[in-house]
Each structure stands twice: as structure tokens, then as C-alpha cells.
Design a protein around this motif. Structure first.
Motif, mmCIF file in Angstrom:
data_model
loop_
_atom_site.group_PDB
_atom_site.id
_atom_site.type_symbol
_atom_site.label_atom_id
_atom_site.label_comp_id
_atom_site.label_asym_id
_atom_site.label_seq_id
_atom_site.Cartn_x
_atom_site.Cartn_y
_atom_site.Cartn_z
ATOM 1 N N UNK A 116 32.819 47.487 44.913
ATOM 2 C CA UNK A 116 31.842 48.528 45.200
ATOM 3 C C UNK A 116 31.602 49.502 44.042
ATOM 4 N N UNK A 117 32.430 49.428 42.976
ATOM 5 C CA UNK A 117 32.263 50.404 41.902
ATOM 6 C C UNK A 117 32.943 49.925 40.625
ATOM 7 N N UNK A 118 32.353 50.283 39.492
ATOM 8 C CA UNK A 118 32.954 50.078 38.172
ATOM 9 C C UNK A 118 32.930 51.405 37.445
ATOM 10 N N UNK A 119 34.015 51.772 36.805
ATOM 11 C CA UNK A 119 34.080 52.973 35.971
ATOM 12 C C UNK A 119 34.411 52.556 34.552
ATOM 13 N N UNK A 120 33.607 53.002 33.605
ATOM 14 C CA UNK A 120 33.909 52.781 32.201
ATOM 15 C C UNK A 120 34.577 54.020 31.653
ATOM 16 N N UNK A 121 35.862 53.931 31.384
ATOM 17 C CA UNK A 121 36.601 55.094 30.870
ATOM 18 C C UNK A 121 36.459 55.154 29.354
#
Length: 161
Positions: A116-121
């Protein structure tokens, strides 16, 4: 391992660092924190302790797959009319045992959910989030190891000791 297409999106061995680090919130669910052996990934995962009890410092194999079918996606998917009866049931899990055996036969704990989600740190470090009927997963590490995981796609989580 075959050189053809595979349903396996991610596969690694993890060691549990901590369970319920922030306290236990539910009777039958715990949250583990683990570190992978091969790809330097970190995993946070909710799991049912009654079905699959785990302890700190325990190792487990962890797989994310797009399907439980063995051997990758079927050729000509969508052309169902031309397939015989056995091929129609190839990708189907059936509790009565009439379907073909899939990846689930090799694992002790299996969940079905959705990314449901991707975070690019910072730079190339990303986190993929998935929900399995309310049990949550966060897998963090290099984007190279998560490139097969697609936002919005269904995913199977498979674990074994």
C-alpha cells in the motif's frame, strides 16, 4: 533455481532482534523487528503468535511472492478457453486439496495482502509497506532488492524456521 520467470519478489534469511519493542497492544498479535543476513534489510512485521510463535534471536526464511504457483507466471495467462481442466486450476489454492500444490507447501506461515505504500528515504534506501488483513509489514533496504515489488499489487508473505 530456474532461469525462467519467478513469482518470488524477495527472499532472504532474517534474525529477530526484538519482539514488541514498543509494548504489546493485542492479545494474539506481536510485532517483530528483524535484520536480514544477505541483503542488509530490516523488517518490521505483525504476526499471529497463536499460529506462529517466534522468539528473539530466532532465524527464519522470509519470502514475498506475487503468486503461490510454482515456476513463475503461466504462459498465455488470460487465454483460459484453450487450457485444459488441469491448467485452469494451476494457480488456484483450494482447501479441498484438488488444486496443484504451490509454494505454501514449503512454508509454515503464509499471509495474503497488498503493498500500500513506498517511502524513499535517504538516496537508495526505500521502505515497502504491506497490509495483510490489518497485520502490517515494513521492509527497508536498498531499492535494488525491492525493485520487483509494485505499489498496489497483491503479495503473499511466506515464512519458515
Amino acid at each position: 533455481m530456474s532461469s525462467g520467470p519467478s513469482n518470488v519478489l524477495f527472499d532472504d534469511l532474517f534474525t529477530i532482534n526484538d519482539i514488541n519493542k514498543e509494548g504489546k497492544k493485542f492479545d494474539r498479535v506481536s510485532r517483530l523487528s528483524a535484520q536480514s543476513s544477505n541483503f542488509d534489510m530490516s523488517l518490521t512485521l505483525d504476526f499471529n503468535v497463536e499460529l506462529y510463535p517466534l522468539q528473539t534471536d530466532e532465524k527464519f526464511s522470509f519470502v514475498l511472492a506475487s503468486s503461490l504457483a510454482r515456476g513463475g507466471p503461466s504462459v498465455g495467462a488470460g487465454v483460459i478457453d484453450s487450457l485444459d481442466e488441469d491448467d485452469k486450476d494451476r494457480d488456484v489454492w483450494r482447501p479441498d486439496g484438488k488444486g496443484r500444490r504451490g509454494l505454501e507447501e514449503d512454508y509454515e506461515y503464509v499471509m495474503y495482502g497488498k503493498v500500500y505504500k513506498f517511502d524513499g528515504e535517504a538516496g537508495e534506501v526505500v521502505t515497502a509497506y504491506a497490509s495483510f488483513g490489518g497485520l502490517l509489514m515494513a521492509l527497508t533496504g536498498s531499492h535494488r532488492h525491492l525493485q520487483n515489488i509494485v505499489l498496489g499489487d497483491p503479495v503473499y508473505l511466506l515464512m519458515r524456521r
